[in-house]
Design a protein around this motif. Structure first.
Motif, short mmCIF file in Angstrom:
data_model
loop_
_atom_site.label_atom_id
_atom_site.label_comp_id
_atom_site.label_asym_id
_atom_site.label_seq_id
_atom_site.Cartn_x
_atom_site.Cartn_y
_atom_site.Cartn_z
N ASP A 164 24.28 37.20 40.64
CA ASP A 164 25.12 37.63 39.52
C ASP A 164 26.59 37.65 39.95
O ASP A 164 27.48 37.19 39.22
CB ASP A 164 24.71 39.01 39.02
N TYR A 165 26.82 38.22 41.12
CA TYR A 165 28.20 38.25 41.66
C TYR A 165 28.73 36.83 41.82
O TYR A 165 29.88 36.55 41.45
CB TYR A 165 28.19 38.97 43.00
N LEU A 166 27.93 35.92 42.36
CA LEU A 166 28.40 34.56 42.61
C LEU A 166 28.70 33.83 41.30
O LEU A 166 29.64 33.02 41.24
CB LEU A 166 27.37 33.80 43.43
N GLU A 167 27.95 34.12 40.25
CA GLU A 167 28.27 33.53 38.94
C GLU A 167 29.62 34.03 38.44
O GLU A 167 30.44 33.27 37.94
CB GLU A 167 27.19 33.86 37.92
N MET A 168 29.86 35.34 38.60
CA MET A 168 31.14 35.91 38.18
C MET A 168 32.31 35.29 38.96
O MET A 168 33.34 34.94 38.40
CB MET A 168 31.11 37.43 38.37
N VAL A 169 32.12 35.12 40.27
CA VAL A 169 33.17 34.54 41.11
C VAL A 169 33.45 33.09 40.73
O VAL A 169 34.60 32.65 40.71
CB VAL A 169 32.77 34.65 42.59
N ARG A 170 32.40 32.34 40.43
CA ARG A 170 32.58 30.95 40.02
C ARG A 170 33.50 30.88 38.80
O ARG A 170 34.40 30.04 38.72
CB ARG A 170 31.23 30.30 39.71
N LEU A 171 33.27 31.78 37.86
CA LEU A 171 34.05 31.77 36.63
C LEU A 171 35.44 32.36 36.83
O LEU A 171 36.45 31.77 36.41
CB LEU A 171 33.32 32.57 35.55
N LYS A 172 35.50 33.51 37.49
CA LYS A 172 36.77 34.26 37.55
C LYS A 172 37.73 33.74 38.61
O LYS A 172 38.94 33.78 38.43
CB LYS A 172 36.47 35.74 37.80
N THR A 173 37.19 33.28 39.73
CA THR A 173 38.05 32.90 40.86
C THR A 173 38.05 31.41 41.14
O THR A 173 39.11 30.79 41.26
CB THR A 173 37.62 33.66 42.13
N ALA A 174 36.86 30.82 41.27
CA ALA A 174 36.78 29.45 41.75
C ALA A 174 37.45 28.47 40.80
O ALA A 174 38.12 27.52 41.24
CB ALA A 174 35.32 29.05 41.97
N TYR A 175 37.30 28.70 39.49
CA TYR A 175 37.81 27.70 38.56
C TYR A 175 39.34 27.62 38.62
O TYR A 175 39.91 26.55 38.79
CB TYR A 175 37.33 27.96 37.13
N TYR A 176 40.02 28.75 38.51
CA TYR A 176 41.48 28.65 38.45
C TYR A 176 42.13 28.57 39.83
O TYR A 176 43.27 28.14 39.95
CB TYR A 176 42.06 29.79 37.61
N THR A 177 41.38 28.93 40.88
CA THR A 177 41.95 28.86 42.22
C THR A 177 41.81 27.48 42.83
O THR A 177 42.72 27.02 43.53
CB THR A 177 41.28 29.90 43.13
N VAL A 178 40.69 26.81 42.59
CA VAL A 178 40.45 25.53 43.26
C VAL A 178 40.16 24.40 42.28
O VAL A 178 40.82 23.35 42.32
CB VAL A 178 39.27 25.65 44.26
N ILE A 179 39.19 24.60 41.38
CA ILE A 179 38.73 23.49 40.53
C ILE A 179 39.85 22.99 39.62
O ILE A 179 40.16 21.78 39.59
CB ILE A 179 37.51 23.91 39.71
#
Length: 330
Positions: A164-179
Protein backbone atom coordinates in the motif's frame (compact mmCIF):
# COMPACT_ATOMS: atom_id res chain seq x y z
CA UNK A 1 18.49 25.06 -9.48
CA UNK A 2 20.19 26.57 -12.52
CA UNK A 3 20.57 30.38 -12.46
CA UNK A 4 18.69 30.74 -15.76
CA UNK A 5 15.67 29.02 -14.23
CA UNK A 6 15.75 31.37 -11.25
CA UNK A 7 15.94 34.31 -13.67
CA UNK A 8 12.96 33.08 -15.70
CA UNK A 9 10.97 32.52 -12.50
CA UNK A 10 11.68 36.09 -11.38
CA UNK A 11 10.66 37.29 -14.84
CA UNK A 12 7.39 35.37 -14.70
CA UNK A 13 6.25 36.21 -11.16
CA UNK A 14 5.13 39.75 -10.30
CA UNK A 15 7.61 42.17 -8.74
CA UNK A 16 6.47 43.12 -5.21
CA UNK A 17 7.21 46.76 -6.07
CA UNK A 18 4.83 46.65 -9.04
CA UNK A 19 1.85 47.39 -6.78
CA UNK A 20 1.23 50.34 -4.49
CA UNK A 21 -1.02 48.22 -2.30
CA UNK A 22 0.86 46.69 0.65
CA UNK A 23 -1.50 43.69 0.65
CA UNK A 24 -0.56 42.79 -2.95
CA UNK A 25 3.10 43.48 -2.26
CA UNK A 26 2.83 40.83 0.46
CA UNK A 27 1.19 38.36 -1.93
CA UNK A 28 3.93 38.88 -4.51
CA UNK A 29 6.61 38.37 -1.87
CA UNK A 30 4.87 35.18 -0.76
CA UNK A 31 4.84 33.88 -4.35
CA UNK A 32 8.60 34.38 -4.52
CA UNK A 33 9.31 32.99 -1.04
CA UNK A 34 9.63 29.23 -1.66
CA UNK A 35 11.27 29.62 -5.11
CA UNK A 36 13.87 31.96 -3.59
CA UNK A 37 14.60 29.50 -0.77
CA UNK A 38 16.35 27.44 -3.40
CA UNK A 39 16.53 23.71 -3.32
CA UNK A 40 18.54 21.27 -5.37
CA UNK A 41 16.40 21.58 -8.50
CA UNK A 42 16.77 17.84 -9.15
CA UNK A 43 13.53 17.52 -11.11
CA UNK A 44 14.22 20.44 -13.43
CA UNK A 45 17.83 19.30 -13.90
CA UNK A 46 16.65 15.80 -14.82
CA UNK A 47 14.16 17.25 -17.29
CA UNK A 48 16.82 19.43 -18.98
CA UNK A 49 19.28 16.55 -19.20
CA UNK A 50 16.54 14.41 -20.72
CA UNK A 51 15.88 17.15 -23.28
CA UNK A 52 19.60 17.19 -24.16
CA UNK A 53 19.65 13.41 -24.39
CA UNK A 54 16.89 13.68 -26.98
CA UNK A 55 18.66 16.24 -29.13
CA UNK A 56 17.85 19.66 -27.63
CA UNK A 57 20.99 21.80 -27.76
CA UNK A 58 21.62 24.80 -25.48
CA UNK A 59 21.25 28.28 -27.04
CA UNK A 60 18.58 27.02 -29.48
CA UNK A 61 14.89 27.94 -29.57
CA UNK A 62 14.10 24.39 -28.47
CA UNK A 63 16.34 24.89 -25.41
CA UNK A 64 14.37 27.99 -24.42
CA UNK A 65 11.21 25.88 -24.58
CA UNK A 66 12.85 23.25 -22.42
CA UNK A 67 13.83 25.92 -19.87
CA UNK A 68 10.20 26.99 -19.56
CA UNK A 69 9.20 23.36 -19.04
CA UNK A 70 11.79 23.20 -16.27
CA UNK A 71 10.32 26.34 -14.69
CA UNK A 72 6.92 24.64 -14.90
CA UNK A 73 8.27 21.73 -12.85
CA UNK A 74 9.85 24.02 -10.28
CA UNK A 75 6.66 26.04 -9.83
CA UNK A 76 4.63 22.84 -9.59
CA UNK A 77 6.83 21.60 -6.79
CA UNK A 78 6.67 24.91 -4.93
CA UNK A 79 2.90 25.33 -4.94
CA UNK A 80 2.47 21.69 -3.99
CA UNK A 81 4.92 22.15 -1.11
CA UNK A 82 2.95 25.15 0.18
CA UNK A 83 -0.23 23.06 0.22
CA UNK A 84 1.58 19.99 1.58
CA UNK A 85 3.00 22.00 4.48
CA UNK A 86 -0.51 23.21 5.31
CA UNK A 87 -1.98 19.70 5.11
CA UNK A 88 0.76 18.32 7.37
CA UNK A 89 0.91 21.44 9.58
CA UNK A 90 4.69 21.33 9.08
CA UNK A 91 6.95 23.62 11.06
CA UNK A 92 9.70 24.22 8.52
CA UNK A 93 10.53 24.18 4.84
CA UNK A 94 14.11 24.42 3.61
CA UNK A 95 15.41 25.54 6.96
CA UNK A 96 12.88 28.34 7.54
CA UNK A 97 9.34 28.50 8.95
CA UNK A 98 6.74 27.11 6.54
CA UNK A 99 4.74 29.77 4.71
CA UNK A 100 1.55 29.15 6.69
CA UNK A 101 3.53 29.45 9.93
CA UNK A 102 4.64 32.91 8.84
CA UNK A 103 1.41 34.25 7.35
CA UNK A 104 -1.42 31.94 8.42
CA UNK A 105 -3.24 29.23 6.50
CA UNK A 106 -5.66 31.42 4.45
CA UNK A 107 -2.93 33.61 2.95
CA UNK A 108 -0.57 30.69 2.36
CA UNK A 109 -3.32 28.65 0.70
CA UNK A 110 -4.17 31.53 -1.60
CA UNK A 111 -0.49 32.02 -2.48
CA UNK A 112 -0.24 28.34 -3.39
CA UNK A 113 -3.29 28.67 -5.63
CA UNK A 114 -1.81 31.73 -7.33
CA UNK A 115 1.53 30.00 -7.86
CA UNK A 116 -0.37 27.11 -9.44
CA UNK A 117 -1.81 29.56 -11.99
CA UNK A 118 1.65 30.90 -12.80
CA UNK A 119 2.80 27.31 -13.38
CA UNK A 120 0.34 27.09 -16.27
CA UNK A 121 1.66 30.40 -17.61
CA UNK A 122 5.18 28.93 -17.65
CA UNK A 123 3.86 25.86 -19.49
CA UNK A 124 2.13 28.11 -22.04
CA UNK A 125 5.42 29.90 -22.72
CA UNK A 126 7.15 26.57 -23.35
CA UNK A 127 5.05 26.06 -26.49
CA UNK A 128 5.32 22.26 -26.37
CA UNK A 129 1.71 21.12 -27.00
CA UNK A 130 2.35 17.50 -26.03
CA UNK A 131 3.53 18.66 -22.60
CA UNK A 132 0.03 19.72 -21.51
CA UNK A 133 -1.25 16.14 -21.22
CA UNK A 134 1.94 15.12 -19.42
CA UNK A 135 1.64 17.90 -16.83
CA UNK A 136 -2.04 17.10 -16.30
CA UNK A 137 -1.16 13.44 -15.73
CA UNK A 138 1.57 14.49 -13.27
CA UNK A 139 -0.91 16.59 -11.28
CA UNK A 140 -3.54 13.84 -11.28
CA UNK A 141 -1.09 11.18 -10.07
CA UNK A 142 0.38 13.45 -7.39
CA UNK A 143 -3.09 14.37 -6.10
CA UNK A 144 -4.07 10.70 -5.95
CA UNK A 145 -0.96 9.82 -3.97
CA UNK A 146 -1.42 12.76 -1.64
CA UNK A 147 -5.04 11.76 -1.08
CA UNK A 148 -4.01 8.24 -0.06
CA UNK A 149 -1.46 9.67 2.35
CA UNK A 150 -3.87 12.18 3.91
CA UNK A 151 -6.83 9.78 3.98
CA UNK A 152 -4.83 7.20 5.93
CA UNK A 153 -3.83 9.87 8.44
CA UNK A 154 -7.37 11.20 8.76
CA UNK A 155 -8.86 7.72 9.15
CA UNK A 156 -6.18 6.57 11.63
CA UNK A 157 -5.61 3.70 9.22
CA UNK A 158 -2.69 1.45 10.15
CA UNK A 159 -4.02 -1.82 8.78
CA UNK A 160 -1.81 -1.38 5.73
CA UNK A 161 0.78 -3.48 3.91
CA UNK A 162 4.13 -2.37 2.50
CA UNK A 163 2.50 -2.73 -0.94
CA UNK A 164 0.00 0.00 0.00
CA UNK A 165 2.84 2.36 0.89
CA UNK A 166 4.64 1.58 -2.37
CA UNK A 167 1.50 2.36 -4.39
CA UNK A 168 1.22 5.72 -2.62
CA UNK A 169 4.89 6.49 -3.29
CA UNK A 170 4.55 5.59 -6.97
CA UNK A 171 1.75 8.13 -7.30
CA UNK A 172 2.92 10.86 -4.94
CA UNK A 173 6.69 10.83 -5.42
CA UNK A 174 7.89 8.73 -8.34
CA UNK A 175 5.74 10.32 -11.01
CA UNK A 176 6.65 13.96 -10.50
CA UNK A 177 10.19 13.32 -9.28
CA UNK A 178 11.42 10.98 -12.01
CA UNK A 179 8.84 9.81 -14.56
CA UNK A 180 7.39 13.17 -15.60
CA UNK A 181 10.77 14.97 -15.87
CA UNK A 182 12.16 12.19 -18.07
CA UNK A 183 9.07 12.17 -20.25
CA UNK A 184 8.88 15.95 -20.55
CA UNK A 185 12.51 16.08 -21.64
CA UNK A 186 11.87 13.59 -24.43
CA UNK A 187 8.79 15.57 -25.50
CA UNK A 188 10.85 18.77 -25.58
CA UNK A 189 13.14 17.00 -28.05
CA UNK A 190 10.21 15.94 -30.20
CA UNK A 191 10.54 12.26 -29.26
CA UNK A 192 8.01 9.81 -27.90
CA UNK A 193 9.12 8.94 -24.34
CA UNK A 194 10.23 5.32 -23.94
CA UNK A 195 7.60 3.23 -22.14
CA UNK A 196 10.34 1.92 -19.84
CA UNK A 197 10.64 5.35 -18.20
CA UNK A 198 7.63 4.48 -16.02
CA UNK A 199 9.03 1.26 -14.55
CA UNK A 200 12.47 2.81 -14.09
CA UNK A 201 11.03 5.96 -12.51
CA UNK A 202 8.77 3.96 -10.19
CA UNK A 203 11.73 2.02 -8.80
CA UNK A 204 13.99 5.06 -8.53
CA UNK A 205 11.26 7.19 -6.98
CA UNK A 206 10.57 4.50 -4.38
CA UNK A 207 14.28 4.30 -3.52
CA UNK A 208 14.44 8.09 -3.15
CA UNK A 209 11.36 8.30 -0.93
CA UNK A 210 12.35 5.41 1.31
CA UNK A 211 15.77 6.96 1.88
CA UNK A 212 14.03 10.27 2.63
CA UNK A 213 11.89 8.45 5.22
CA UNK A 214 15.02 6.93 6.75
CA UNK A 215 16.78 10.30 6.94
CA UNK A 216 13.72 11.77 8.63
CA UNK A 217 14.32 9.34 11.48
CA UNK A 218 18.10 9.27 11.73
CA UNK A 219 19.08 12.71 10.40
CA UNK A 220 21.90 13.78 8.10
CA UNK A 221 23.77 17.02 7.48
CA UNK A 222 22.25 17.10 3.98
CA UNK A 223 18.68 16.62 5.19
CA UNK A 224 16.84 19.94 5.17
CA UNK A 225 13.68 18.93 7.03
CA UNK A 226 12.61 18.39 10.61
CA UNK A 227 14.04 15.19 12.12
CA UNK A 228 11.24 12.92 13.31
CA UNK A 229 8.57 15.08 11.66
CA UNK A 230 7.11 12.11 9.77
CA UNK A 231 6.46 10.30 13.06
CA UNK A 232 4.84 13.37 14.63
CA UNK A 233 2.62 13.76 11.55
CA UNK A 234 1.71 10.05 11.51
CA UNK A 235 3.14 9.45 8.04
CA UNK A 236 2.81 5.92 6.76
CA UNK A 237 6.28 4.71 5.79
CA UNK A 238 7.81 1.39 4.84
CA UNK A 239 9.80 1.53 8.08
CA UNK A 240 6.71 1.88 10.27
CA UNK A 241 4.64 -0.70 8.41
CA UNK A 242 7.41 -3.31 8.64
CA UNK A 243 7.98 -2.51 12.31
CA UNK A 244 4.27 -2.89 13.06
CA UNK A 245 4.26 -6.39 11.55
CA UNK A 246 6.44 -7.66 14.43
CA UNK A 247 6.23 -4.96 17.12
CA UNK A 248 5.71 -6.18 20.72
CA UNK A 249 2.11 -5.64 21.78
CA UNK A 250 3.04 -3.09 24.46
CA UNK A 251 5.05 -0.99 22.00
CA UNK A 252 2.31 -1.29 19.39
CA UNK A 253 -0.27 -0.06 21.94
CA UNK A 254 1.83 3.00 22.79
CA UNK A 255 2.31 3.71 19.10
CA UNK A 256 -1.39 3.49 18.20
CA UNK A 257 -2.36 5.61 21.21
CA UNK A 258 0.05 8.36 20.17
CA UNK A 259 -1.00 8.20 16.52
CA UNK A 260 -4.59 8.96 17.49
CA UNK A 261 -3.47 12.31 18.92
CA UNK A 262 -2.93 15.56 16.99
CA UNK A 263 0.69 16.47 16.43
CA UNK A 264 0.74 19.07 19.18
CA UNK A 265 -0.72 16.67 21.77
CA UNK A 266 1.75 13.84 21.25
CA UNK A 267 4.01 13.05 24.20
CA UNK A 268 7.64 14.06 23.66
CA UNK A 269 8.74 11.16 25.85
CA UNK A 270 6.66 8.64 23.94
CA UNK A 271 8.03 9.99 20.66
CA UNK A 272 11.59 9.48 21.90
CA UNK A 273 10.71 5.92 22.93
CA UNK A 274 9.14 5.21 19.54
CA UNK A 275 12.14 6.56 17.66
CA UNK A 276 14.37 4.34 19.77
CA UNK A 277 12.23 1.25 19.17
CA UNK A 278 12.18 1.88 15.43
CA UNK A 279 15.93 2.29 15.25
CA UNK A 280 16.58 -0.81 17.37
CA UNK A 281 14.08 -3.05 15.57
CA UNK A 282 15.96 -3.51 12.31
CA UNK A 283 13.09 -1.94 10.35
CA UNK A 284 15.32 0.99 9.31
CA UNK A 285 18.01 -1.31 7.94
CA UNK A 286 15.37 -3.42 6.22
CA UNK A 287 13.97 -0.33 4.50
CA UNK A 288 17.45 0.77 3.45
CA UNK A 289 18.11 -2.66 1.96
CA UNK A 290 14.87 -2.48 -0.02
CA UNK A 291 15.79 1.00 -1.25
CA UNK A 292 19.21 -0.31 -2.35
CA UNK A 293 17.59 -3.07 -4.39
CA UNK A 294 15.04 -0.70 -5.97
CA UNK A 295 17.78 1.79 -6.81
CA UNK A 296 19.83 -0.81 -8.65
CA UNK A 297 16.77 -2.20 -10.44
CA UNK A 298 15.66 1.28 -11.49
CA UNK A 299 19.13 2.23 -12.73
CA UNK A 300 19.31 -0.92 -14.85
CA UNK A 301 15.90 -0.20 -16.38
CA UNK A 302 16.81 3.43 -17.01
CA UNK A 303 20.13 2.54 -18.64
CA UNK A 304 18.28 0.26 -21.05
CA UNK A 305 15.63 2.91 -21.75
CA UNK A 306 18.29 5.49 -22.61
CA UNK A 307 20.38 3.17 -24.77
CA UNK A 308 18.99 4.65 -28.01
CA UNK A 309 19.04 8.31 -26.89
CA UNK A 310 20.65 10.57 -29.54
CA UNK A 311 23.09 12.17 -27.06
CA UNK A 312 24.94 9.46 -25.07
CA UNK A 313 26.87 12.04 -23.01
CA UNK A 314 23.65 13.59 -21.70
CA UNK A 315 22.26 10.10 -21.07
CA UNK A 316 25.35 9.34 -18.97
CA UNK A 317 24.72 12.53 -16.96
CA UNK A 318 21.17 11.35 -16.32
CA UNK A 319 22.50 8.05 -15.01
CA UNK A 320 24.92 9.85 -12.71
CA UNK A 321 22.20 12.17 -11.40
CA UNK A 322 19.75 9.33 -10.84
CA UNK A 323 22.41 7.22 -9.16
CA UNK A 324 23.00 10.00 -6.65
CA UNK A 325 19.27 10.60 -6.19
CA UNK A 326 18.35 6.96 -5.64
CA UNK A 327 21.27 6.43 -3.26
CA UNK A 328 20.49 9.79 -1.57
CA UNK A 329 23.89 11.21 -2.46
CA UNK A 330 22.29 14.22 -4.22
Amino acid sequence: MRPELAALTEQLLPDPDSSVRPELQLLYRMLLDYPRRGGKGIRSELMLLSAQAYGVQPTTVAWNRALWLAVTLELFQNWVLIHDDIADDSEERRGRPALHRQHGVPLALNAGDALHAYMWDALRRAEVPAAYAEVLSMIHRTAEGQHLDLAWVKGHEWNLRPADYLEMVRLKTAYYTVIAPLRLGALAGGSAPPAAFEAAGTALGAAFQIRDDVLNLIGDERYGKEIGGDLLEGKRTLILLRWLENAPSAQRAVFLEQMRLPRGDKSAGAMRDLLGWLRESGAVNSAQDYADAEAERGLTLLRDALSDAPDPAAAAQIMALMGGLARREA
